[in-house]
Motif scaffolding. Structure first.
Motif, mmCIF file in Angstrom:
data_model
loop_
_atom_site.group_PDB
_atom_site.id
_atom_site.type_symbol
_atom_site.label_atom_id
_atom_site.label_comp_id
_atom_site.label_asym_id
_atom_site.label_seq_id
_atom_site.Cartn_x
_atom_site.Cartn_y
_atom_site.Cartn_z
ATOM 1 N N PRO A 1 -8.557 1.372 6.216
ATOM 2 C CA PRO A 1 -7.459 1.771 5.337
ATOM 3 C C PRO A 1 -6.116 1.591 6.038
ATOM 4 C CG PRO A 1 -9.153 3.483 5.468
ATOM 5 C CD PRO A 1 -9.443 2.491 6.541
ATOM 6 N N PRO A 2 -5.123 0.939 5.410
ATOM 7 C CA PRO A 2 -3.792 0.859 6.013
ATOM 8 C C PRO A 2 -3.217 2.253 6.246
ATOM 9 C CG PRO A 2 -3.981 -0.645 4.159
ATOM 10 C CD PRO A 2 -5.198 0.231 4.139
ATOM 11 N N THR A 3 -2.508 2.413 7.331
ATOM 12 C CA THR A 3 -1.962 3.725 7.669
ATOM 13 C C THR A 3 -0.663 4.012 6.945
ATOM 14 O OG1 THR A 3 -0.856 2.705 9.562
ATOM 15 C CG2 THR A 3 -3.025 3.680 9.956
ATOM 16 N N TRP A 4 -0.030 3.015 6.354
ATOM 17 C CA TRP A 4 1.288 3.217 5.744
ATOM 18 C C TRP A 4 1.398 2.686 4.316
ATOM 19 C CZ3 TRP A 4 4.140 -0.908 3.907
ATOM 20 C CH2 TRP A 4 3.643 -2.182 4.257
ATOM 21 N N LEU A 5 0.546 1.719 3.951
ATOM 22 C CA LEU A 5 0.695 1.050 2.668
ATOM 23 C C LEU A 5 -0.279 1.628 1.653
ATOM 24 C CD1 LEU A 5 1.953 -1.375 1.066
ATOM 25 C CD2 LEU A 5 -0.036 -2.705 1.816
ATOM 26 N N PRO A 6 0.225 2.281 0.587
ATOM 27 C CA PRO A 6 -0.687 2.705 -0.473
ATOM 28 C C PRO A 6 -1.294 1.478 -1.133
ATOM 29 C CG PRO A 6 1.601 3.011 -1.142
ATOM 30 C CD PRO A 6 1.627 2.585 0.295
ATOM 31 N N LEU A 7 -2.596 1.487 -1.322
ATOM 32 C CA LEU A 7 -3.267 0.315 -1.858
ATOM 33 C C LEU A 7 -3.101 0.277 -3.376
ATOM 34 C CD1 LEU A 7 -6.523 0.369 0.274
ATOM 35 C CD2 LEU A 7 -4.573 -1.171 0.499
ATOM 36 N N PRO A 8 -2.288 -0.643 -3.885
ATOM 37 C CA PRO A 8 -2.034 -0.681 -5.325
ATOM 38 C C PRO A 8 -3.107 -1.482 -6.047
ATOM 39 C CG PRO A 8 -0.643 -2.265 -4.207
ATOM 40 C CD PRO A 8 -1.512 -1.639 -3.149
ATOM 41 N N THR A 9 -3.884 -0.827 -6.901
ATOM 42 C CA THR A 9 -4.847 -1.568 -7.715
ATOM 43 C C THR A 9 -4.234 -2.004 -9.037
ATOM 44 O OG1 THR A 9 -5.695 0.504 -8.643
ATOM 45 C CG2 THR A 9 -6.795 -0.359 -6.673
ATOM 46 N N HIS A 10 -3.081 -1.458 -9.355
ATOM 47 C CA HIS A 10 -2.363 -1.832 -10.574
ATOM 48 C C HIS A 10 -0.882 -1.952 -10.254
ATOM 49 C CE1 HIS A 10 -5.798 -1.339 -13.340
ATOM 50 N NE2 HIS A 10 -6.169 -0.414 -12.481
ATOM 51 N N PRO A 11 -0.206 -2.981 -10.751
ATOM 52 C CA PRO A 11 -0.757 -3.998 -11.645
ATOM 53 C C PRO A 11 -1.818 -4.859 -10.960
ATOM 54 C CG PRO A 11 1.426 -4.644 -10.882
ATOM 55 C CD PRO A 11 1.218 -3.246 -10.397
ATOM 56 N N VAL A 12 -2.752 -5.333 -11.739
ATOM 57 C CA VAL A 12 -3.894 -6.048 -11.164
ATOM 58 C C VAL A 12 -3.462 -7.350 -10.501
ATOM 59 C CG1 VAL A 12 -5.508 -5.032 -12.801
ATOM 60 C CG2 VAL A 12 -4.396 -7.203 -13.374
ATOM 61 N N TRP A 13 -2.249 -7.837 -10.841
ATOM 62 C CA TRP A 13 -1.775 -9.103 -10.284
ATOM 63 C C TRP A 13 -0.889 -8.893 -9.046
ATOM 64 C CZ3 TRP A 13 3.324 -8.227 -10.618
ATOM 65 C CH2 TRP A 13 3.809 -7.475 -11.685
ATOM 66 N N PHE A 14 -0.902 -7.696 -8.468
ATOM 67 C CA PHE A 14 -0.012 -7.409 -7.333
ATOM 68 C C PHE A 14 -0.234 -8.387 -6.180
ATOM 69 C CE2 PHE A 14 0.692 -5.310 -3.221
ATOM 70 C CZ PHE A 14 2.048 -5.039 -3.314
ATOM 71 N N TYR A 15 -1.477 -8.542 -5.739
ATOM 72 C CA TYR A 15 -1.731 -9.446 -4.609
ATOM 73 C C TYR A 15 -1.484 -10.900 -5.014
ATOM 74 C CZ TYR A 15 -3.880 -11.873 -0.735
ATOM 75 O OH TYR A 15 -4.088 -12.705 0.337
ATOM 76 N N ARG A 16 -1.824 -11.227 -6.238
ATOM 77 C CA ARG A 16 -1.573 -12.586 -6.713
ATOM 78 C C ARG A 16 -0.085 -12.916 -6.600
ATOM 79 N NH1 ARG A 16 -2.947 -14.785 -12.845
ATOM 80 N NH2 ARG A 16 -2.805 -17.004 -12.351
ATOM 81 N N PHE A 17 0.759 -11.974 -6.975
ATOM 82 C CA PHE A 17 2.205 -12.195 -6.932
ATOM 83 C C PHE A 17 2.707 -12.295 -5.495
ATOM 84 C CE2 PHE A 17 6.454 -10.302 -6.502
ATOM 85 C CZ PHE A 17 7.196 -11.209 -7.251
#
Length: 410
Positions: free
Chosen positions: A60-76
């Motif tokens: 788990p990243p120690t600082w970055l909240p893992l965004p599951t939404h929007p679903v295209w976050f990593y794609r962007f």
């Protein structure tokens, strides 16, 4: 401070002669304009690359909240990372063109501070070239080196960005001056005339005549902008599927692949064909109440649909329709509580044969153990008999050929 003698006449030729370079192509303003665009591209590329690196960590990243939404976050973010990295290539070449005459300045080193400044610029240029070249080869999946790409690319990026910040701090007055000052309409001609006489005694009219038809600042800036737009327009279609008709230079084109989704690694390359089609295959779920499910039993469970993109670190991405069993239902059946860290084990024994899934993904109702893709049974290259698909997660962690799910006890 020590003084340096004027170079002898025999040295004052070629790039060392006075007036060897056009001031309006290598002046402070041109360097500032192109350098600012390059700095913005590098900053965006660094930030999005850092996000990608954190999302790919097997913890788990120690600082970055893992965004599951929007679903295209990593794609962007990853598409932006690759796009700005490609755009930075013509910008870097143009920037080097504007400043390379300083390599021939006399004296070569004026003071200790000047020597340190030139050394820092050398580090910056070397790191920038390394990042862009290795990033470009990674997009093409060609690795003619023996060092780990991901770790090396990440740490060199820190050195490059630190060098960039140092360079901006040192050159801030010159950058501000270059961005602020706009020469008068006839200033470029005056500058060229003032610099026209060379060491061999050529007159100003002769020098001006020799320069007729050469490139102006406006042409240089316009050509650089056109190159950036051309590179971006002909590659962005691999991330923005509505522009795929422009994707002339993209390595992976959306919808090119089995079931209209690209792949980076086939089942044959992963060495899983025989085990994936074995009649005794069953999903193992290890927890307080462990169990096994055959493929037929998985298909008999309630099936859910998710439309999620699959996005690769190389920059390509595509939306797809996935159907299967919700991962959180499988975990709950084994008595695994919400908020748990999960290990996913593939039939593949190398590479990403094991991945760790954080609870943000595991608990999300859109995360599936997918059995179908775009209305059809998963092809073997897309992970048959079952694969994981989760929203806003790097494609490299969307484990194919899943064999086992297990609780990680910290």
């Amino acid at each position: 401070m020590a003084t340096f003698p004027t170079p002898p006449r025999w040295m004052r030729r070629g790039p060392l002669r006075e007036g060897a370079f056009r001031p309006n192509l290598h002046d402070e303003r041109t360097a500032s304009l192109i350098g600012t665009a390059l700095g913005i591209a590098f900053t965006v590329c660094f930030v999005t690359g850092f996000i990608s690196h954190e999302l790919q960590l097997q913890r788990p990243p120690t600082w970055l909240p893992l965004p599951t939404h929007p679903v295209w976050f990593y794609r962007f973010t990853q598409g932006l990372h690759v796009a700005t990295g490609l755009a930075a290539i013509p910008l870097l070449l143009a920037k080097l063109w504007t400043v390379y005459p300083r390599l021939f300045s006399w004296p070569p080193v004026k003071s200790l501070l000047n020597a340190l400044e030139r050394l820092s610029i050398g580090v910056l240029v070397a790191c920038a070239v390394f990042e862009l070249v290795t990033g470009l080869l990674n997009i093409a999946q060609w690795y003619p080196w023996h060092f780990p790409f991901t770790a090396t690319h990440f740490w060199i990026a820190w050195i490059a960005f630190g060098s960039l910040l140092l360079h901006v701090a040192i050159k801030a007055p010159a950058i501000a001056r270059g961005l602020r000052n706009r020469p008068a309409p006839d200033a470029e001609g005056a500058l060229a005339a003032a610099d026209g006489a060379d060491a061999d005694g050529a007159t100003v009219p002769e020098a001006a005549s020799a320069r007729r038809g050469t490139v102006s600042r406006r042409v240089l800036m316009g050509s650089t902008a056109f190159a950036v737009l051309a590179v971006t327009a002909t590659t962005i279609g691999q991330s923005v599927t509505s522009l795929r008709w422009l994707d002339f230079l993209g390595v992976r084109s959306p919808h090119d692949g089995p079931q209209e989704v690209p792949i980076n690694r086939t089942a044959a390359q992963a060495g899983v064909v025989a085990s994936a089609f074995h009649p005794d295959w069953a999903l193992e779920v290890d927890g307080p109440r462990p169990y096994r499910l055959s493929l037929a039993e998985l298909r008999a469970m309630p099936q859910y649909h998710s439309r999620l993109p699959i996005a690769c670190v190389e920059g390509w991405s595509v939306d797809a329709d996935w159907e299967g069993v919700r991962l959180r239902d499988l975990l709950a059946r084994a008595g695994i509580p919400t908020g748990s860290l999960i290990r996913i084990i593939s039939l593949e024994k190398v590479g990403y044969g094991q991945t760790v899934m954080q609870h943000e993904y595991a608990d999300d109702p859109a995360t599936l153990l997918a059995l179908k893709l775009n209305g059809e049974t998963l092809s073997i290259d897309h992970g048959y008999p079952a694969r994981v698909i989760a929203p806003a997660r790097p494609g490299v962690l969307q484990t194919k050929w899943v064999q086992r799910l297990e609780l990680i006890i910290l």
